[in-house]
Design an enzyme around this catalytic site. Sequence first.
Site, PDB file in Angstrom:
ATOM      1  N   SER A   1       0.850  -1.256   0.112  1.00 51.09           N
ATOM      2  CA  SER A   1       0.014  -0.076   0.033  1.00 51.09           C
ATOM      3  C   SER A   1       0.943   1.092   0.189  1.00 51.09           C
ATOM      4  O   SER A   1       2.139   1.290  -0.309  1.00 51.09           O
ATOM      5  CB  SER A   1      -1.030  -0.206   1.071  1.00 51.09           C
ATOM      6  OG  SER A   1      -1.815   0.882   1.193  1.00 51.09           O
ATOM      7  N   ASN A   2       0.342   2.409   0.136  1.00 49.58           N
ATOM      8  CA  ASN A   2       1.060   3.752   0.355  1.00 49.58           C
ATOM      9  C   ASN A   2       0.533   4.509   1.548  1.00 49.58           C
ATOM     10  O   ASN A   2      -0.540   4.215   2.207  1.00 49.58           O
ATOM     11  CB  ASN A   2       0.992   4.297  -1.053  1.00 49.58           C
ATOM     12  CG  ASN A   2      -0.398   4.628  -1.427  1.00 49.58           C
ATOM     13  OD1 ASN A   2      -1.111   5.396  -0.899  1.00 49.58           O
ATOM     14  ND2 ASN A   2      -1.019   3.933  -2.422  1.00 49.58           N
ATOM     15  N   ARG A   3       1.249   5.719   1.743  1.00 48.20           N
ATOM     16  CA  ARG A   3       0.698   6.698   2.853  1.00 48.20           C
ATOM     17  C   ARG A   3      -0.220   7.643   2.614  1.00 48.20           C
ATOM     18  O   ARG A   3      -0.598   8.469   3.384  1.00 48.20           O
ATOM     19  CB  ARG A   3       2.167   7.335   3.016  1.00 48.20           C
ATOM     20  CG  ARG A   3       3.243   6.604   3.778  1.00 48.20           C
ATOM     21  CD  ARG A   3       4.592   7.541   3.748  1.00 48.20           C
ATOM     22  NE  ARG A   3       4.415   8.674   4.346  1.00 48.20           N
ATOM     23  CZ  ARG A   3       5.113   9.655   4.336  1.00 48.20           C
ATOM     24  NH1 ARG A   3       6.231   9.524   3.822  1.00 48.20           N
ATOM     25  NH2 ARG A   3       4.746  10.952   5.054  1.00 48.20           N
ATOM     26  N   SER A   4      -1.040   7.255   1.467  1.00 45.34           N
ATOM     27  CA  SER A   4      -2.206   8.497   1.253  1.00 45.34           C
ATOM     28  C   SER A   4      -3.252   8.260   2.272  1.00 45.34           C
ATOM     29  O   SER A   4      -3.591   7.145   3.080  1.00 45.34           O
ATOM     30  CB  SER A   4      -2.918   7.921  -0.039  1.00 45.34           C
ATOM     31  OG  SER A   4      -4.024   8.512  -0.077  1.00 45.34           O
TER      32      SER A   4
ATOM     33  N   ALA B   1      -4.672   7.233  -4.433  1.00 45.31           N
ATOM     34  CA  ALA B   1      -3.611   6.682  -4.468  1.00 45.31           C
ATOM     35  C   ALA B   1      -3.371   5.372  -4.941  1.00 45.31           C
ATOM     36  O   ALA B   1      -3.173   4.365  -4.025  1.00 45.31           O
ATOM     37  CB  ALA B   1      -2.351   7.119  -3.606  1.00 45.31           C
TER      38      ALA B   1
END
Length: 215
Positions: free
Chosen positions: A21-24, A88
């Site tokens: 995943s990512n930091r959005s 994102a």
Amino acid sequence: MTFLITAGPTREPIDPVRYISNRSSGKMGYAIAEAALDAGHDVILISGPVNLVPPRNAKFISVWTSDEMFGAVHQFADSSDICVLCAAVADYKPAQVSPVKIKKRNAEFSLELIPTRDILQSLGLQQDRKFLLVGFAAETDYLEANATKKLGEKNCDIIVANDAHIGMETDENELLILFCDGETKKISRAPKTFLACELVKIFSNSQQKRLTKKM
Ligand code: CTP
């Protein structure tokens, strides 16, 4: 008008307990949803997993993976007037998802990743689309050049570009808005709630203009 808004990250499973995943944070997308509702519009909010409370009057669709988000967006895009793809979305997902937890071993481990489908680009490919198509571009370098490239490649009407160092996981952002006719507009650093109100005005004016041109 009806706004379709995507927000937050996606999660691409590796096995039953792990994902990519990512930091959005989803804050920008949720703020746009709130601002559109406040301005009297209808909102369909398609969101990846975030720690935010969905606006009460939005139609809320919760998704995890890029494939789920792709399906939900395509289900509602044609009945929307403005599609704002703020999420994102992960660019890659594991080629295989293990049905059982992958056990630790005392050796190197590598994961094969394959590209996810680009939701924004898939909407841009619809030649006869009636909705205004808005993409976002979070960049760490060459902001204007990278965003201009995305505007063309994904065939959007508008790209909202921001510096990923400022916008990620914070309540503020600074925006550069690129329009497909070559016009640009800058909004200097401000709370995401303020920026969202400005964006909703810009998007609805652009869609009005687009519709009058087509008549
Ligand atoms: N996007 C999408 N589907 C994807 C990837 C991105 O719909 N699989 C959308 C995002 O919601 C955003 C825009 O495309 O509106 C740009 O996303 P971004 O992550 O900045 O760009 P990428 O195309 O992923 O390119 P890169 O990561 O190389 O900058």
